[in-house]
Design a protein around this motif. Structure first.
Motif, PDB file in Angstrom:
ATOM      1  N   LEU A 181    -101.387  35.876   5.491  1.00 16.58           N
ATOM      2  CA  LEU A 181    -100.472  37.033   5.410  1.00 16.58           C
ATOM      3  C   LEU A 181    -101.218  38.313   5.081  1.00 16.58           C
ATOM      4  O   LEU A 181    -100.763  39.411   5.413  1.00 16.58           O
ATOM      5  N   SER A 182    -102.376  38.174   4.378  1.00 21.46           N
ATOM      6  CA  SER A 182    -103.139  39.377   4.035  1.00 21.46           C
ATOM      7  C   SER A 182    -104.229  39.648   5.078  1.00 21.46           C
ATOM      8  O   SER A 182    -105.033  40.570   4.907  1.00 21.46           O
ATOM      9  N   GLY A 183    -104.267  38.834   6.127  1.00 22.09           N
ATOM     10  CA  GLY A 183    -105.260  39.034   7.186  1.00 22.09           C
ATOM     11  C   GLY A 183    -106.678  38.797   6.704  1.00 22.09           C
ATOM     12  O   GLY A 183    -107.637  39.300   7.289  1.00 22.09           O
ATOM     13  N   SER A 184    -106.830  38.015   5.622  1.00 20.80           N
ATOM     14  CA  SER A 184    -108.150  37.907   5.001  1.00 20.80           C
ATOM     15  C   SER A 184    -108.850  36.578   5.278  1.00 20.80           C
ATOM     16  O   SER A 184    -109.903  36.318   4.721  1.00 20.80           O
ATOM     17  N   LEU A 185    -108.282  35.727   6.124  1.00 16.48           N
ATOM     18  CA  LEU A 185    -108.963  34.467   6.430  1.00 16.48           C
ATOM     19  C   LEU A 185    -109.965  34.677   7.570  1.00 16.48           C
ATOM     20  O   LEU A 185    -109.919  35.681   8.268  1.00 16.48           O
ATOM     21  N   GLY A 186    -110.876  33.695   7.706  1.00 16.70           N
ATOM     22  CA  GLY A 186    -111.810  33.726   8.833  1.00 16.70           C
ATOM     23  C   GLY A 186    -113.129  34.400   8.511  1.00 16.70           C
ATOM     24  O   GLY A 186    -113.360  34.879   7.404  1.00 16.70           O
ATOM     25  N   ALA A 187    -113.986  34.437   9.516  1.00 18.48           N
ATOM     26  CA  ALA A 187    -115.351  34.939   9.349  1.00 18.48           C
ATOM     27  C   ALA A 187    -115.394  36.458   9.386  1.00 18.48           C
ATOM     28  O   ALA A 187    -114.599  37.098  10.078  1.00 18.48           O
ATOM     29  N   ALA A 188    -116.365  37.018   8.641  1.00 19.51           N
ATOM     30  CA  ALA A 188    -116.527  38.474   8.630  1.00 19.51           C
ATOM     31  C   ALA A 188    -117.402  38.929   9.788  1.00 19.51           C
ATOM     32  O   ALA A 188    -117.439  40.116  10.108  1.00 19.51           O
ATOM     33  N   GLY A 189    -118.146  37.984  10.382  1.00 24.34           N
ATOM     34  CA  GLY A 189    -119.046  38.353  11.469  1.00 24.34           C
ATOM     35  C   GLY A 189    -120.384  38.869  10.986  1.00 24.34           C
ATOM     36  O   GLY A 189    -121.108  39.528  11.724  1.00 24.34           O
ATOM     37  N   SER A 190    -120.724  38.579   9.724  1.00 27.77           N
ATOM     38  CA  SER A 190    -122.003  39.037   9.150  1.00 27.77           C
ATOM     39  C   SER A 190    -122.625  37.882   8.370  1.00 27.77           C
ATOM     40  O   SER A 190    -121.982  36.864   8.122  1.00 27.77           O
ATOM     41  N   THR A 191    -123.889  38.051   7.954  1.00 30.01           N
ATOM     42  CA  THR A 191    -124.537  37.047   7.111  1.00 30.01           C
ATOM     43  C   THR A 191    -125.024  37.726   5.834  1.00 30.01           C
ATOM     44  O   THR A 191    -125.252  38.927   5.803  1.00 30.01           O
ATOM     45  N   ASN A 192    -125.179  36.911   4.769  1.00 26.96           N
ATOM     46  CA  ASN A 192    -125.685  37.473   3.511  1.00 26.96           C
ATOM     47  C   ASN A 192    -127.176  37.215   3.384  1.00 26.96           C
ATOM     48  O   ASN A 192    -127.823  36.707   4.305  1.00 26.96           O
ATOM     49  N   GLY A 229    -117.081  28.558  -2.966  1.00 28.11           N
ATOM     50  CA  GLY A 229    -116.370  27.528  -2.207  1.00 28.11           C
ATOM     51  C   GLY A 229    -115.897  28.042  -0.857  1.00 28.11           C
ATOM     52  O   GLY A 229    -114.850  27.625  -0.362  1.00 28.11           O
ATOM     53  N   SER A 230    -116.696  28.924  -0.269  1.00 21.65           N
ATOM     54  CA  SER A 230    -116.306  29.567   0.998  1.00 21.65           C
ATOM     55  C   SER A 230    -115.813  28.580   2.066  1.00 21.65           C
ATOM     56  O   SER A 230    -114.909  28.909   2.835  1.00 21.65           O
ATOM     57  N   SER A 231    -116.409  27.380   2.078  1.00 20.29           N
ATOM     58  CA  SER A 231    -116.034  26.432   3.141  1.00 20.29           C
ATOM     59  C   SER A 231    -114.591  25.968   2.979  1.00 20.29           C
ATOM     60  O   SER A 231    -114.016  25.371   3.889  1.00 20.29           O
ATOM     61  N   ASN A 232    -113.996  26.225   1.810  1.00 20.51           N
ATOM     62  CA  ASN A 232    -112.623  25.763   1.550  1.00 20.51           C
ATOM     63  C   ASN A 232    -111.557  26.840   1.743  1.00 20.51           C
ATOM     64  O   ASN A 232    -110.364  26.548   1.629  1.00 20.51           O
ATOM     65  N   ILE A 233    -111.984  28.075   1.993  1.00 23.93           N
ATOM     66  CA  ILE A 233    -111.009  29.179   2.024  1.00 23.93           C
ATOM     67  C   ILE A 233    -109.957  28.949   3.093  1.00 23.93           C
ATOM     68  O   ILE A 233    -108.761  29.048   2.841  1.00 23.93           O
ATOM     69  N   ASP A 234    -110.425  28.656   4.306  1.00 17.56           N
ATOM     70  CA  ASP A 234    -109.502  28.619   5.440  1.00 17.56           C
ATOM     71  C   ASP A 234    -108.642  27.365   5.471  1.00 17.56           C
ATOM     72  O   ASP A 234    -107.746  27.250   6.317  1.00 17.56           O
ATOM     73  N   VAL A 235    -108.917  26.398   4.577  1.00 15.18           N
ATOM     74  CA  VAL A 235    -108.119  25.171   4.570  1.00 15.18           C
ATOM     75  C   VAL A 235    -107.279  25.042   3.298  1.00 15.18           C
ATOM     76  O   VAL A 235    -106.758  23.970   2.989  1.00 15.18           O
ATOM     77  N   ASN A 236    -107.157  26.159   2.555  1.00 16.00           N
ATOM     78  CA  ASN A 236    -106.243  26.207   1.406  1.00 16.00           C
ATOM     79  C   ASN A 236    -106.594  25.167   0.336  1.00 16.00           C
ATOM     80  O   ASN A 236    -105.733  24.470  -0.189  1.00 16.00           O
TER      81      ASN A 236
END
Ligand code: AHG
Ligand code: MN
Ligand code: MN
Length: 325
Positions: free
Chosen positions: A43-54, A110-117
């Motif tokens: 709902l906040s449009g904040s899921l998914g990849a940013a398209g960048s690397t750290n 825990g970035s790998s868990n963001i998109d799967v709630n």
């Protein structure tokens, strides 16, 4: 009237100076705001990849970037903060002020868990700043024992904040009004456990001492340990450590042979050290190799370390395996 005191009231009982409390309250307020962004998910449009690397060459998620900006902005506006450093920023950032405190953070663990709630979190560490010059990277390279505060927020079924300043470890739950309420005072990790957390898919890459330790657990009642073990692995360090805070256990992210030149996956300054301070203050142990994590002299900001932490007696068994080699 709720019977649970709020964070500011709890901090009032701490001997720490007002400036340090200001830093901790700023981080806590930002974590409360982060929890709303995380909870809104798609709902906040904040899921998914940013398209960048750290700097670690890891793909950044949108939420890694959003939460890093939220914490950076809040800490730059917090007068006692002289400098900050983050998993998501290559260099340390001086704020233009001298003395006070340095803050390091993993804005979203825990970035790998963001998109799967599945639960994710924020980890932070506060160190004293130099008094006579703007902080440079070298000023951040202090052993974990120097930390004056450390904590994490876990964005799970409940949003909780677990922190330590000069004394014990307290757990707070975020209420509907956005206040942190003291629900878990004086957390203590039981010394014995029969539960471990490790990414078993890396088993074939582990060194001998870790193989021996986990083999012993897996053999259960009929093996050398004489009892059955349970396994849990969330793959968000915050959530795995939080479970240990609540009911004991051990968490291991050891060195492995996938990238032999890297000492481990997790980062010392904003993952291992703050978690180690919390675990030790709650009566547990945290080691890298056979040595206490908090004694390690850092050599670079984004340094990686092998980690084993949790219930004291169980970590001593891991340490004995490490010594045996
Ligand atoms: P981050 O999302 O901040 O990069 O950290 C992820 C870490 C840690 O939370 C977790 O314990 C570990 O990576 C999980 O790694 P794998 O599942 O890839 O082994
Ligand atoms: Mn992390
Ligand atoms: Mn992260």
């Amino acid at each position: 009237m709720t019977p649970f005191v709020d964070l500011a009231a709890r901090l009032a009982a701490e001997p720490a100076d007002a400036a340090l409390k200001d830093v901790v309250l700023t981080i806590a307020a930002t974590c409360a705001r982060i929890s709303r962004v995380v909870a809104a998910g798609a709902l906040s449009g904040s899921l998914g990849a940013a398209g960048s690397t750290n700097v670690q060459d890891e793909e950044q998620k949108k939420l890694d970037v959003i939460t890093n900006d939220m914490l950076s902005d809040a800490l730059k506006a917090c007068a006692p903060v002289a400098g900050l450093a983050s998993e998501e920023m290559e260099e340390v950032e001086p704020t233009g002020r001298v003395s006070g405190y340095l803050v390091t953070f993993d804005p979203l663990d825990g970035s790998s868990n963001i998109d799967v709630n599945v639960s994710v979190g924020t980890i932070f560490s506060v160190l004293p700043a130099p008094v006579d010059h703007a902080p440079t990277e070298g000023d951040f390279l202090q052993p974990g024992r120097n930390q004056v505060a450390a904590g994490y927020a876990v964005y799970g079924p409940q949003t909780m904040l677990v922190l330590t300043l000069s004394g014990g470890v307290d757990g707070f739950t975020l209420d509907a009004e956005g206040q942190w309420r003291l629900t878990h005072p004086n957390l203590s990790i039981k010394a014995d456990t029969a539960e471990f957390a490790i990414n078993m898919s890396n088993q074939r890459h582990w060194a001998e001492p870790v193989r021996r330790y986990i083999d012993g657990c897996l053999k259960g009642k009929d093996g050398p340990r004489g009892k059955n073990f349970n396994m849990r692995w969330v793959a968000s360090m915050v959530a795995d450590v939080h479970r240990i805070m609540m009911r004991g256990g051990v968490f291991l992210y050891p060195w492995d042979a996938r990238e032999p030149d890297k000492p481990g996956k997790l980062r010392l300054m904003y993952e291992a050290n703050p978690m180690s301070l919390l675990v030790e203050r709650a009566g547990g142990r945290s080691i890298q190799g056979a040595e206490d994590m908090l004694d390690l002299q850092p050599t670079k900001l984004h340094q990686r370390v092998p980690v084993a932490l949790g219930s004291a007696n169980e970590i001593e068994i891991v340490r004995a395996e490490m010594i045996a080699g």
